[in-house]
Write a protein that holds these residues in place. Structure first.
Motif, PDB file in Angstrom:
ATOM      1  N   MET A  58       0.470  -1.439   0.232  1.00 17.90           N
ATOM      2  CA  MET A  58       0.104   0.319  -0.326  1.00 17.90           C
ATOM      3  C   MET A  58       0.708   1.426  -0.166  1.00 17.90           C
ATOM      4  SD  MET A  58      -3.048  -1.132   2.546  1.00 17.90           S
ATOM      5  CE  MET A  58      -3.622  -2.543   2.944  1.00 17.90           C
ATOM      6  N   LEU A  59       2.223   0.873   0.586  1.00 17.57           N
ATOM      7  CA  LEU A  59       2.563   2.364   1.100  1.00 17.57           C
ATOM      8  C   LEU A  59       3.404   3.012  -0.347  1.00 17.57           C
ATOM      9  CD1 LEU A  59       3.821   2.002   4.487  1.00 17.57           C
ATOM     10  CD2 LEU A  59       2.173   3.524   4.112  1.00 17.57           C
ATOM     11  N   ALA A  60       4.320   1.109  -0.909  1.00 20.34           N
ATOM     12  CA  ALA A  60       4.704   1.613  -2.228  1.00 20.34           C
ATOM     13  C   ALA A  60       4.232   2.500  -3.064  1.00 20.34           C
ATOM     14  CB  ALA A  60       5.525   0.324  -2.559  1.00 20.34           C
ATOM     15  N   GLY A  61       2.631   1.749  -3.255  1.00 19.84           N
ATOM     16  CA  GLY A  61       1.441   1.856  -4.606  1.00 19.84           C
ATOM     17  C   GLY A  61       1.063   2.870  -4.254  1.00 19.84           C
ATOM     18  N   ALA A  62       1.049   3.961  -3.169  1.00 21.34           N
ATOM     19  CA  ALA A  62       0.750   5.274  -3.037  1.00 21.34           C
ATOM     20  C   ALA A  62       1.740   6.723  -4.217  1.00 21.34           C
ATOM     21  CB  ALA A  62       0.396   5.938  -1.730  1.00 21.34           C
ATOM     22  N   VAL A  63       2.853   6.111  -3.288  1.00 20.14           N
ATOM     23  CA  VAL A  63       4.013   6.376  -4.001  1.00 20.14           C
ATOM     24  C   VAL A  63       3.868   6.346  -5.943  1.00 20.14           C
ATOM     25  CG1 VAL A  63       6.519   7.112  -3.963  1.00 20.14           C
ATOM     26  CG2 VAL A  63       5.009   6.414  -1.987  1.00 20.14           C
ATOM     27  N   VAL A  64       3.930   5.244  -6.182  1.00 19.28           N
ATOM     28  CA  VAL A  64       3.286   5.115  -7.406  1.00 19.28           C
ATOM     29  C   VAL A  64       2.316   5.895  -8.690  1.00 19.28           C
ATOM     30  CG1 VAL A  64       2.999   3.043  -9.280  1.00 19.28           C
ATOM     31  CG2 VAL A  64       5.297   3.040  -7.529  1.00 19.28           C
ATOM     32  N   THR A  65       1.386   5.866  -8.018  1.00 18.62           N
ATOM     33  CA  THR A  65       0.096   5.946  -7.672  1.00 18.62           C
ATOM     34  C   THR A  65       0.106   7.306  -8.692  1.00 18.62           C
ATOM     35  OG1 THR A  65      -0.986   4.755  -6.646  1.00 18.62           O
ATOM     36  CG2 THR A  65      -2.364   6.745  -7.896  1.00 18.62           C
ATOM     37  N   VAL A  90      12.336   6.179  -8.967  1.00 14.62           N
ATOM     38  CA  VAL A  90      11.435   5.553  -8.378  1.00 14.62           C
ATOM     39  C   VAL A  90      10.483   4.527  -8.479  1.00 14.62           C
ATOM     40  CG1 VAL A  90      10.429   6.393  -5.743  1.00 14.62           C
ATOM     41  CG2 VAL A  90      12.361   6.762  -6.928  1.00 14.62           C
ATOM     42  N   ILE A  91      10.030   5.111  -9.508  1.00 14.50           N
ATOM     43  CA  ILE A  91       8.457   4.687 -10.020  1.00 14.50           C
ATOM     44  C   ILE A  91       8.928   2.588  -9.900  1.00 14.50           C
ATOM     45  CG2 ILE A  91       6.910   4.027 -11.715  1.00 14.50           C
ATOM     46  CD1 ILE A  91       6.970   7.211 -11.348  1.00 14.50           C
ATOM     47  N   THR A  92       9.793   2.677 -10.790  1.00 18.60           N
ATOM     48  CA  THR A  92      10.375   1.233 -11.417  1.00 18.60           C
ATOM     49  C   THR A  92      10.350   0.413  -9.863  1.00 18.60           C
ATOM     50  OG1 THR A  92      11.210   2.326 -13.871  1.00 18.60           O
ATOM     51  CG2 THR A  92      11.776  -0.341 -13.085  1.00 18.60           C
ATOM     52  N   LEU A  93      11.267   1.127  -8.759  1.00 19.81           N
ATOM     53  CA  LEU A  93      11.749   0.089  -7.580  1.00 19.81           C
ATOM     54  C   LEU A  93      10.478  -0.250  -7.411  1.00 19.81           C
ATOM     55  CD1 LEU A  93      13.579  -1.349  -5.930  1.00 19.81           C
ATOM     56  CD2 LEU A  93      13.397   1.489  -4.896  1.00 19.81           C
ATOM     57  N   LEU A  94       9.871   1.142  -6.922  1.00 16.90           N
ATOM     58  CA  LEU A  94       8.317   0.651  -6.108  1.00 16.90           C
ATOM     59  C   LEU A  94       7.083   0.157  -7.015  1.00 16.90           C
ATOM     60  CD1 LEU A  94       8.457   4.333  -4.307  1.00 16.90           C
ATOM     61  CD2 LEU A  94       9.432   2.000  -3.360  1.00 16.90           C
ATOM     62  N   GLY A  95       7.334   0.272  -7.687  1.00 11.55           N
ATOM     63  CA  GLY A  95       6.235  -0.314  -9.149  1.00 11.55           C
ATOM     64  C   GLY A  95       5.849  -1.921  -8.529  1.00 11.55           C
ATOM     65  N   LEU A  96       7.463  -2.236  -8.438  1.00 11.41           N
ATOM     66  CA  LEU A  96       8.441  -3.965  -8.103  1.00 11.41           C
ATOM     67  C   LEU A  96       8.020  -4.180  -6.711  1.00 11.41           C
ATOM     68  CD1 LEU A  96      11.390  -3.421  -9.992  1.00 11.41           C
ATOM     69  CD2 LEU A  96       9.479  -5.181 -10.790  1.00 11.41           C
ATOM     70  N   LEU A 157      -1.796   1.810 -15.536  1.00  8.26           N
ATOM     71  CA  LEU A 157      -1.606   0.877 -14.822  1.00  8.26           C
ATOM     72  C   LEU A 157      -1.223   0.727 -13.845  1.00  8.26           C
ATOM     73  CD1 LEU A 157       0.345  -2.574 -16.764  1.00  8.26           C
ATOM     74  CD2 LEU A 157      -1.385  -2.194 -15.816  1.00  8.26           C
ATOM     75  N   ALA A 158      -0.692   2.617 -13.411  1.00 10.22           N
ATOM     76  CA  ALA A 158      -0.260   2.609 -11.980  1.00 10.22           C
ATOM     77  C   ALA A 158      -1.780   3.647 -11.435  1.00 10.22           C
ATOM     78  CB  ALA A 158       0.827   4.131 -12.436  1.00 10.22           C
ATOM     79  N   ILE A 159      -2.670   4.130 -12.193  1.00  8.99           N
ATOM     80  CA  ILE A 159      -3.807   4.771 -11.465  1.00  8.99           C
ATOM     81  C   ILE A 159      -4.554   3.051 -11.262  1.00  8.99           C
ATOM     82  CG2 ILE A 159      -3.207   6.926 -12.214  1.00  8.99           C
ATOM     83  CD1 ILE A 159      -5.318   6.948 -14.698  1.00  8.99           C
ATOM     84  N   GLY A 160      -4.537   2.212 -12.199  1.00  7.20           N
ATOM     85  CA  GLY A 160      -5.570   1.598 -12.140  1.00  7.20           C
ATOM     86  C   GLY A 160      -6.421   1.125 -10.600  1.00  7.20           C
ATOM     87  N   SER A 161      -4.678   0.480  -9.806  1.00 10.72           N
ATOM     88  CA  SER A 161      -6.363   0.212  -8.372  1.00 10.72           C
ATOM     89  C   SER A 161      -6.809   1.268  -8.223  1.00 10.72           C
ATOM     90  CB  SER A 161      -4.748   0.358  -7.220  1.00 10.72           C
ATOM     91  OG  SER A 161      -5.032  -0.154  -6.594  1.00 10.72           O
ATOM     92  N   TRP A 162      -6.250   3.099  -8.791  1.00  8.71           N
ATOM     93  CA  TRP A 162      -7.509   3.822  -7.918  1.00  8.71           C
ATOM     94  C   TRP A 162      -8.841   3.822  -9.183  1.00  8.71           C
ATOM     95  CZ3 TRP A 162      -8.742   8.305 -11.687  1.00  8.71           C
ATOM     96  CH2 TRP A 162      -9.129   9.235 -11.263  1.00  8.71           C
ATOM     97  N   LEU A 163      -8.651   4.053 -10.225  1.00  7.15           N
ATOM     98  CA  LEU A 163      -9.867   3.506 -11.485  1.00  7.15           C
ATOM     99  C   LEU A 163     -11.073   2.512 -11.259  1.00  7.15           C
ATOM    100  CD1 LEU A 163      -7.762   3.381 -15.034  1.00  7.15           C
ATOM    101  CD2 LEU A 163      -9.368   5.399 -14.268  1.00  7.15           C
TER     102      LEU A 163
END
Ligand code: HEM
Length: 215
Positions: A58-65, A90-96, A157-163
């Protein structure tokens, strides 16, 4: 599209993303023992390792979003290329981290919606990880056309969880929850397991094809 319109749209999007990112940060922190834990099935008080996965997720996903949409702003890319590059890393690392930790959660605890949701979210996690890596790889190789294509896929994909949450919110407003139920086994729920990212990726592919043909 005019640059000012693009900037206004991305700013609006980030404003709309903020409450979800805030929710993810608070929930993630609670899972790590910071603050009072809400009543939830996602965090097991007696299993810290499993909690680490879903909380870190959740924490990493928030930053990616929040960071992914900023990458699309042209003047930020041009005036601050250093920001664009570091933010991309950072997005790549936290996306992983987001994808991998989500997959660990699915494999170890399963989702609330059962195997169809496991499948939908598992595929989502794998695609996010693939897109993040490809976006960075193509940039480093100087393949800018491919980089832009993968960056667009990563964005959706990064905003998918929000969508996913937006789809639910709109659906409940419009239908009062038709074909949806608390154990996520309704027809709407089953479709949602894929509908928050696959249609958007399909539109991106169509758009890229049209662009390549010069339409
Ligand atoms: C991209 C940014 C992401 C953010 C900000 C995010 C955030 C969250 C949050 C806040 C929750 C807790 C449930 C809720 O309150 O809604 C959650 C649950 C979950 N997420 Fe993510 N997530 C992201 C991406 C992903 C990805 C890529 C996967 C795929 C591996 C994934 C898989 C899951 C799963 C399986 C759950 C638990 C579902 C359940 O059984 O209730 N998420 N996520």
């Amino acid at each position: 599209m005019h640059a000012a319109v693009g900037l206004a749209l991305i700013s609006l999007l980030i404003l709309l993303l903020l409450p979800f990112a805030h929710h993810a940060v608070l929930f993630g922190a609670e899972g790590l023992g910071i603050g009072t834990l809400r009543d939830t099935y996602l965090i097991a008080v007696d299993a810290p390792f499993g909690n680490l996965a879903i909380s870190g997720h959740m924490l990493a996903g928030a930053v990616v979003t929040l960071l992914a949409p900023l990458q699309l702003i042209p003047w930020l890319r041009m005036r601050h290329p250093g920001w664009h590059r570091w933010s991309g890393r950072v997005i790549t690392l936290l996306g992983l981290v987001t994808g991998a930790a989500g997959l660990v959660h699915i494999l170890s605890r399963g989702t609330i919606g059962g195997w169809v949701m496991d499948l939908g979210f598992g595929l989502y996690g794998l695609l996010l990880m693939l897109a993040c890596v490809q976006t960075l790889r193509t940039a480093r190789a100087g393949r800018m056309r491919d980089h832009r294509a993968w960056a667009l896929r990563t964005f959706w994909l990064a905003i998918g969880s929000w969508l996913y949450r937006v789809h639910y919110g709109l659906w409940y407003l419009a239908t009062d929850g038709l074909a949806s139920n608390p154990d996520f086994s309704g027809t709407f729920d089953l479709m949602q397991n894929f509908a928050f990212y696959l249609p958007y990726l399909l539109i991106v592919e169509l758009w890229l094809r049209l662009q390549r043909r010069g339409v």
